[in-house]
Write a protein that holds these residues in place. Structure first.
Motif, PDB file in Angstrom:
ATOM      1  N   SER A   1     -10.211 -45.784  95.986  1.00  0.00           N
ATOM      2  CA  SER A   1      -9.234 -44.785  96.441  1.00  0.00           C
ATOM      3  C   SER A   1      -8.016 -44.743  95.525  1.00  0.00           C
ATOM      4  O   SER A   1      -7.153 -43.880  95.689  1.00  0.00           O
ATOM      5  CB  SER A   1      -8.772 -45.132  97.870  1.00  0.00           C
ATOM      6  OG  SER A   1      -8.018 -46.336  97.841  1.00  0.00           O
TER       7      SER A   1
ATOM      8  N   THR B   1      -7.404 -52.775 101.423  1.00  0.00           N
ATOM      9  CA  THR B   1      -8.682 -52.073 101.588  1.00  0.00           C
ATOM     10  C   THR B   1      -9.323 -51.788 100.240  1.00  0.00           C
ATOM     11  O   THR B   1     -10.520 -52.037 100.036  1.00  0.00           O
ATOM     12  CB  THR B   1      -8.470 -50.739 102.342  1.00  0.00           C
ATOM     13  OG1 THR B   1      -7.751 -51.016 103.529  1.00  0.00           O
ATOM     14  CG2 THR B   1      -9.782 -50.074 102.678  1.00  0.00           C
TER      15      THR B   1
ATOM     16  N   ARG C   1     -12.688 -53.225  98.553  1.00  0.00           N
ATOM     17  CA  ARG C   1     -13.710 -52.273  98.097  1.00  0.00           C
ATOM     18  C   ARG C   1     -14.061 -52.497  96.621  1.00  0.00           C
ATOM     19  O   ARG C   1     -15.225 -52.512  96.240  1.00  0.00           O
ATOM     20  CB  ARG C   1     -13.136 -50.867  98.298  1.00  0.00           C
ATOM     21  CG  ARG C   1     -14.094 -49.723  98.141  1.00  0.00           C
ATOM     22  CD  ARG C   1     -13.326 -48.407  98.262  1.00  0.00           C
ATOM     23  NE  ARG C   1     -12.984 -48.015  99.616  1.00  0.00           N
ATOM     24  CZ  ARG C   1     -11.750 -47.693 100.036  1.00  0.00           C
ATOM     25  NH1 ARG C   1     -10.720 -47.734  99.222  1.00  0.00           N
ATOM     26  NH2 ARG C   1     -11.529 -47.335 101.287  1.00  0.00           N
TER      27      ARG C   1
ATOM     28  N   LYS D   1       0.026 -48.639 101.253  1.00  0.00           N
ATOM     29  CA  LYS D   1       0.131 -47.710 102.385  1.00  0.00           C
ATOM     30  C   LYS D   1       0.768 -48.341 103.620  1.00  0.00           C
ATOM     31  O   LYS D   1       0.597 -47.848 104.730  1.00  0.00           O
ATOM     32  CB  LYS D   1      -1.251 -47.147 102.698  1.00  0.00           C
ATOM     33  CG  LYS D   1      -1.787 -46.334 101.525  1.00  0.00           C
ATOM     34  CD  LYS D   1      -3.045 -45.586 101.800  1.00  0.00           C
ATOM     35  CE  LYS D   1      -3.417 -44.777 100.561  1.00  0.00           C
ATOM     36  NZ  LYS D   1      -4.729 -44.140 100.674  1.00  0.00           N
TER      37      LYS D   1
ATOM     38  N   VAL E   1       0.393 -50.882 105.668  1.00  0.00           N
ATOM     39  CA  VAL E   1      -0.201 -51.467 106.873  1.00  0.00           C
ATOM     40  C   VAL E   1      -0.058 -53.000 106.913  1.00  0.00           C
ATOM     41  O   VAL E   1       0.495 -53.556 107.873  1.00  0.00           O
ATOM     42  CB  VAL E   1      -1.685 -51.049 107.005  1.00  0.00           C
ATOM     43  CG1 VAL E   1      -2.311 -51.668 108.247  1.00  0.00           C
ATOM     44  CG2 VAL E   1      -1.790 -49.529 107.058  1.00  0.00           C
TER      45      VAL E   1
ATOM     46  N   VAL F   1     -11.065 -48.031 107.203  1.00  0.00           N
ATOM     47  CA  VAL F   1      -9.806 -48.728 107.501  1.00  0.00           C
ATOM     48  C   VAL F   1      -8.695 -47.726 107.802  1.00  0.00           C
ATOM     49  O   VAL F   1      -7.809 -48.001 108.607  1.00  0.00           O
ATOM     50  CB  VAL F   1      -9.414 -49.675 106.344  1.00  0.00           C
ATOM     51  CG1 VAL F   1      -8.126 -50.415 106.671  1.00  0.00           C
ATOM     52  CG2 VAL F   1     -10.527 -50.665 106.068  1.00  0.00           C
ATOM     53  N   SER F   2      -8.755 -46.558 107.170  1.00  0.00           N
ATOM     54  CA  SER F   2      -7.704 -45.571 107.428  1.00  0.00           C
ATOM     55  C   SER F   2      -7.683 -45.181 108.907  1.00  0.00           C
ATOM     56  O   SER F   2      -6.609 -45.108 109.521  1.00  0.00           O
ATOM     57  CB  SER F   2      -7.912 -44.328 106.555  1.00  0.00           C
ATOM     58  OG  SER F   2      -9.190 -43.790 106.772  1.00  0.00           O
TER      59      SER F   2
ATOM     60  N   SER G   1      -6.216 -48.043 110.791  1.00  0.00           N
ATOM     61  CA  SER G   1      -4.776 -48.184 110.555  1.00  0.00           C
ATOM     62  C   SER G   1      -3.993 -47.134 111.344  1.00  0.00           C
ATOM     63  O   SER G   1      -3.012 -47.447 112.026  1.00  0.00           O
ATOM     64  CB  SER G   1      -4.465 -48.005 109.065  1.00  0.00           C
ATOM     65  OG  SER G   1      -5.165 -48.934 108.289  1.00  0.00           O
TER      66      SER G   1
ATOM     67  N   HIS H   1      -0.583 -42.114 104.355  1.00  0.00           N
ATOM     68  CA  HIS H   1      -2.018 -41.847 104.562  1.00  0.00           C
ATOM     69  C   HIS H   1      -2.370 -40.353 104.486  1.00  0.00           C
ATOM     70  O   HIS H   1      -3.472 -39.973 104.870  1.00  0.00           O
ATOM     71  CB  HIS H   1      -2.481 -42.418 105.910  1.00  0.00           C
ATOM     72  CG  HIS H   1      -2.750 -43.893 105.887  1.00  0.00           C
ATOM     73  ND1 HIS H   1      -1.762 -44.832 105.907  1.00  0.00           N
ATOM     74  CD2 HIS H   1      -3.918 -44.585 105.812  1.00  0.00           C
ATOM     75  CE1 HIS H   1      -2.284 -46.035 105.874  1.00  0.00           C
ATOM     76  NE2 HIS H   1      -3.594 -45.931 105.810  1.00  0.00           N
TER      77      HIS H   1
ATOM     78  N   ASN I   1      -5.626 -39.742 102.912  1.00  0.00           N
ATOM     79  CA  ASN I   1      -6.726 -40.168 103.785  1.00  0.00           C
ATOM     80  C   ASN I   1      -6.961 -39.149 104.892  1.00  0.00           C
ATOM     81  O   ASN I   1      -8.111 -38.813 105.218  1.00  0.00           O
ATOM     82  CB  ASN I   1      -6.409 -41.529 104.434  1.00  0.00           C
ATOM     83  CG  ASN I   1      -6.166 -42.618 103.424  1.00  0.00           C
ATOM     84  OD1 ASN I   1      -5.071 -42.710 102.882  1.00  0.00           O
ATOM     85  ND2 ASN I   1      -7.170 -43.431 103.137  1.00  0.00           N
TER      86      ASN I   1
ATOM     87  N   ARG J   1      -8.830 -36.293 103.560  1.00  0.00           N
ATOM     88  CA  ARG J   1     -10.261 -36.631 103.366  1.00  0.00           C
ATOM     89  C   ARG J   1     -10.989 -36.706 104.707  1.00  0.00           C
ATOM     90  O   ARG J   1     -12.135 -36.263 104.836  1.00  0.00           O
ATOM     91  CB  ARG J   1     -10.407 -37.962 102.612  1.00  0.00           C
ATOM     92  CG  ARG J   1     -10.098 -37.882 101.130  1.00  0.00           C
ATOM     93  CD  ARG J   1     -10.645 -39.093 100.383  1.00  0.00           C
ATOM     94  NE  ARG J   1      -9.977 -40.322 100.737  1.00  0.00           N
ATOM     95  CZ  ARG J   1      -8.895 -40.808 100.130  1.00  0.00           C
ATOM     96  NH1 ARG J   1      -8.363 -40.149  99.118  1.00  0.00           N
ATOM     97  NH2 ARG J   1      -8.354 -41.941 100.514  1.00  0.00           N
TER      98      ARG J   1
HETATM   99  O1  G3P Z   1      -4.264 -49.678 104.687  1.00  0.00           O
HETATM  100  C1  G3P Z   1      -4.800 -48.763 103.807  1.00  0.00           C
HETATM  101  C2  G3P Z   1      -5.993 -48.150 104.439  1.00  0.00           C
HETATM  102  O2  G3P Z   1      -5.649 -47.648 105.714  1.00  0.00           O
HETATM  103  C3  G3P Z   1      -6.633 -47.097 103.610  1.00  0.00           C
HETATM  104  O3  G3P Z   1      -6.883 -47.565 102.319  1.00  0.00           O
HETATM  105  O4  G3P Z   1      -7.934 -47.542 100.109  1.00  0.00           O
HETATM  106  O5  G3P Z   1      -9.094 -46.437 102.024  1.00  0.00           O
HETATM  107  O6  G3P Z   1      -7.031 -45.415 101.066  1.00  0.00           O
HETATM  108  P1  G3P Z   1      -7.782 -46.680 101.326  1.00  0.00           P
END
Ligand code: G3P
Length: 199
Positions: free
Chosen positions: A36, A42, A46, A104, A106, A138-139, A142, A176, A179, A182
């Motif tokens: 990302s 996260t 990944r 981000k 968290v 995870v987004s 979160s 976010h 995110n 997306r």
């Molecule tokens: O804490 C960040 C998470 O919520 C999203 O991370 O890398 O999927 O954008 P990412």
């Protein structure tokens, strides 16, 4: 004066770019260019793997905890933990060491909660882990957990905590936005854990 010093120290602690350093030093990867592109737990998980992701998670949480505890070290009022903690979160998101780019919010926000109310920290962590397991995103976890946390503070009748929870919710939602875009298009990245992830 003491409070200003606490705020600056917390900002600098929060600015420590954990995921970027772990990626560069141990994997010779610029984490901005992978997954990302986020400099957080996260994306470290990944892109760099479980061990590196866990190390980033722990250090990023502790940045929030250490930053938030500055007022205690300086003998100031305990409620200042929360406001000084926000400076650590701002440092994490807009790091002076990364030309004001960053994560981000968290993990570092969770670190403030660990310093202020460890039981609520554990409850929120369980909520977050459960949603990650169900969604593999995870987004989603979160964004949901921070709302759960903010609502939970209403039952504690601690209005300073609720105020700070609302401020952190705004920071997390703003960070976010990519995110959320997306997610609305059904294109959010998964993490390699949980029910929806298929090898
Ligand atoms: O804490 C960040 C998470 O919520 C999203 O991370 O890398 O999927 O954008 P990412």
């Amino acid at each position: 004066m003491k409070l200003l010093i606490c705020a600056i120290l917390a900002y600098l602690i929060g600015s420590f770019p954990t995921a970027y350093i772990v990626g560069k030093v141990f994997f010779h990867k610029n984490i901005f260019e992978y997954g990302s592109g986020n400099v957080g737990t996260t994306n470290a998980y990944r892109v760099l793997g479980k061990v590196a992701g866990t190390v980033v998670l722990i250090i990023d949480i502790l940045k929030g905890t250490l930053g938030a505890l500055m007022p205690v070290f300086f003998g100031l009022d305990r409620h200042l933990i929360l406001f000084v903690g926000i400076c650590a979160v701002v440092g994490h998101c807009y790091s002076i060491f990364l030309k004001f780019r960053g994560g981000k919010a968290v993990a570092t926000s969770a670190g403030i909660l660990l310093a202020y109310n460890p039981l609520l920290f554990v409850i929120c962590f369980i909520v977050l882990a459960t949603i990650v397991y169900i969604t593999s995103m995870v987004s989603v976890a979160s964004l949901t957990t921070i709302l759960f946390f903010t609502i939970a503070t209403l039952f504690l009748h601690d209005w300073i905590l609720t105020t700070v929870a609302i401020i952190i919710t705004v920071i997390i939602y703003v960070r976010h936005i990519p995110n959320i875009k997306r997610l609305l298009k059904g294109q959010e990245n998964l993490v390699p854990v949980g029910l929806r992830y298929k090898k």
